[in-house]
Design an enzyme around this catalytic site. Structure first.
Site, short mmCIF file in Angstrom:
data_model
loop_
_atom_site.label_atom_id
_atom_site.label_comp_id
_atom_site.label_asym_id
_atom_site.label_seq_id
_atom_site.Cartn_x
_atom_site.Cartn_y
_atom_site.Cartn_z
N LYS A 35 18.11 13.22 33.08
CA LYS A 35 17.82 14.49 33.06
C LYS A 35 18.49 14.81 31.39
CE LYS A 35 22.00 15.92 35.35
NZ LYS A 35 22.42 16.42 36.66
N TYR A 268 36.83 25.47 5.74
CA TYR A 268 36.62 26.94 5.94
C TYR A 268 37.98 27.55 6.47
CZ TYR A 268 31.60 26.90 5.28
OH TYR A 268 30.24 26.53 4.55
C1 LIG Z 1 23.35 15.50 37.09
C2 LIG Z 1 23.26 15.21 38.58
C3 LIG Z 1 23.47 14.09 39.16
C4 LIG Z 1 24.28 12.93 38.28
O1 LIG Z 1 25.66 13.16 38.27
P1 LIG Z 1 26.75 12.33 37.22
O2 LIG Z 1 27.93 12.71 37.66
O3 LIG Z 1 25.92 12.29 36.03
O4 LIG Z 1 26.72 11.06 38.00
C5 LIG Z 1 23.64 13.76 40.55
N1 LIG Z 1 23.02 14.73 41.23
C6 LIG Z 1 22.80 15.95 41.03
C7 LIG Z 1 22.17 17.00 41.81
C8 LIG Z 1 23.03 16.37 39.56
O5 LIG Z 1 22.43 17.53 39.16
#
Ligand SMILES: *Cc1c(COP(=O)(O)O)cnc(C)c1O
Length: 377
Positions: A35, A268
């Site tokens: 993702k 800044y």
């Molecule tokens: C993002 C996600 C993962 C992966 O989690 P990590 O901590 O990056 O391994 C697994 N399951 C779900 C439902 C997620 O949203």
């Protein structure tokens, strides 16, 4: 190219990290979570690299799945937030996208679709809330939902029961055991319910830190994400740190150099004041590239084999570094912001955030450059 700022992605490291997840859980199917553009590494490139090795991929959003399909990725894709309308379901059936079913509204939409409207049966994962309190059916409704699914003729009888940890990154936290126990209890109760005997249930609970540190949570399916990209998973040092290889190297270069007198400020708002005559390097990367604006004075930056401190506020397109400690320094010198020498987690800590955030925030303005097959002669 006007500047050298880029994210160098080591695809061999991603393969090696995935293989490590398989060594830890040889009896599971590990779904690669890609993702958010594969946590900033480039979803398509990562998917193409891992496709021969993985049983399936997972993304958060329907649109992310469509993007992968339209670019030639063929393995099943689990959509972690599920679907929102009928058109998405029709697409999911046709293009082998697996649906996370986590609320009644989605069940209603699925129930209304006739078998003849779908080209194939839907693959469904049923998510329940074992303590995270973010997504999922209430634990006490799982059997009711499963029963409703036995009445629908447009889904596969192979279902995956799924939940997600709230504290997996905190080794030994009491909620982890609590969630695991509730998960097992709901699973056993479901498979012993004779009204549900037409279903074939498998399970999925573990994300990366759970795969590594909670052997009992490794079930038929695991969902490794962050470990594929090689960040260390726990606050305290852990054996897995040695096995995981950071896949992203975020680099830039020095675009300007100057000497400033004691008492002068940098950037800044003058958030840093020189306590002696100092050499300041300006580096061509800023918060518009995804370098965190909250990074404070002293955040490490790597130049000419030395860790040097960020000084002054992060600008949109630039940061400033105190390079007084370097004997030789030139415009054009390479700068590592995070990668092999400085962990993204360490920079994240200096900016009051987490490594996941930094990786996913590297912006579109930063070209990704891919390294692969480096080990092959
Ligand atoms: C993002 C996600 C993962 C992966 O989690 P990590 O901590 O990056 O391994 C697994 N399951 C779900 C439902 C997620 O949203």
């Amino acid at each position: 190219m006007s500047r050298n700022t880029r994210a160098i992605i080591d695809l061999d490291a991603i393969i090696s990290n995935y293989q490590y997840s398989k060594v830890l859980a040889p009896d599971s199917k590990n779904i690669a979570v890609i993702k958010a553009n594969a946590y900033g590494h480039g979803a398509l490139k990562v998917a193409k690299t891992l496709e021969p090795l993985v049983p399936a991929f997972a993304v958060a959003l329907f649109e992310e799945a469509v993007f992968l399909r339209e670019h030639g990725i063929n393995k099943p894709i689990l959509i972690l937030q599920g679907i929102n309308n009928k058109a998405e379901i029709i697409y999911a059936a046709e293009y082998d996208c697996w649906l996370m079913l986590h609320q009644q509204k989605q069940l209603n939409i699925i129930s209304k679709i006739k078998r003849t409207e779908l080209s194939k049966l839907l693959n469904v994962w049923v998510k329940f809330d074992s303590g995270m309190h973010r997504l999922g059916f209430d634990a006490n409704r799982v059997e009711t939902v499963l029963l409703a699914l036995t009445q629908i003729n447009n889904i596969h009888s192979d279902l995956v029961l799924c939940s997600h940890f709230s504290h997996a990154g905190e080794n030994g936290h009491k909620n982890n055991l609590k969630q695991q126990q509730l998960f097992q209890q709901i699973y056993l109760s479901s498979i012993n319910n004779h009204h549900l005997s037409s279903l074939k249930l498998t399970r999925s609970l573990a994300n990366s830190p759970a795969i590594v540190a909670m052997p009992d949570s490794r079930l038929e399916w695991n969902r490794p994400g962050i470990m594929l990209y090689g960040l260390s998973l726990f606050e305290a040092p852990h054996d897995s740190d040695k096995m995981l290889k950071p896949a992203m190297s975020f680099v830039s270069s020095i675009c300007s150099l100057r000497e400033i007198d004691v008492g002068e400020t940098v950037g800044y708002g003058g958030q840093w004041t020189a306590d002696k005559k100092s050499t300041i390097a300006t580096v061509s990367v800023g918060y518009a590239d995804g370098y965190p604006r909250q990074a404070k004075n002293g955040t490490p930056v790597f130049i000419r084999n030395q860790r040097l401190p960020l000084v002054g506020a992060v600008s949109m397109d630039m940061i400033t570094v105190d390079v007084t400690a370097l004997e030789v320094v030139n415009i054009g010198d390479k700068v590592e912001l995070w990668g092999a020498n400085i962990a993204a987690n360490e920079v994240a800590k200096c900016a009051n955030t987490i490594g996941y955030h930094l990786l996913t925030a590297v912006s579109d303005r930063v070209p990704r450059e891919y390294k692969e097959n480096e080990n092959v002669e």
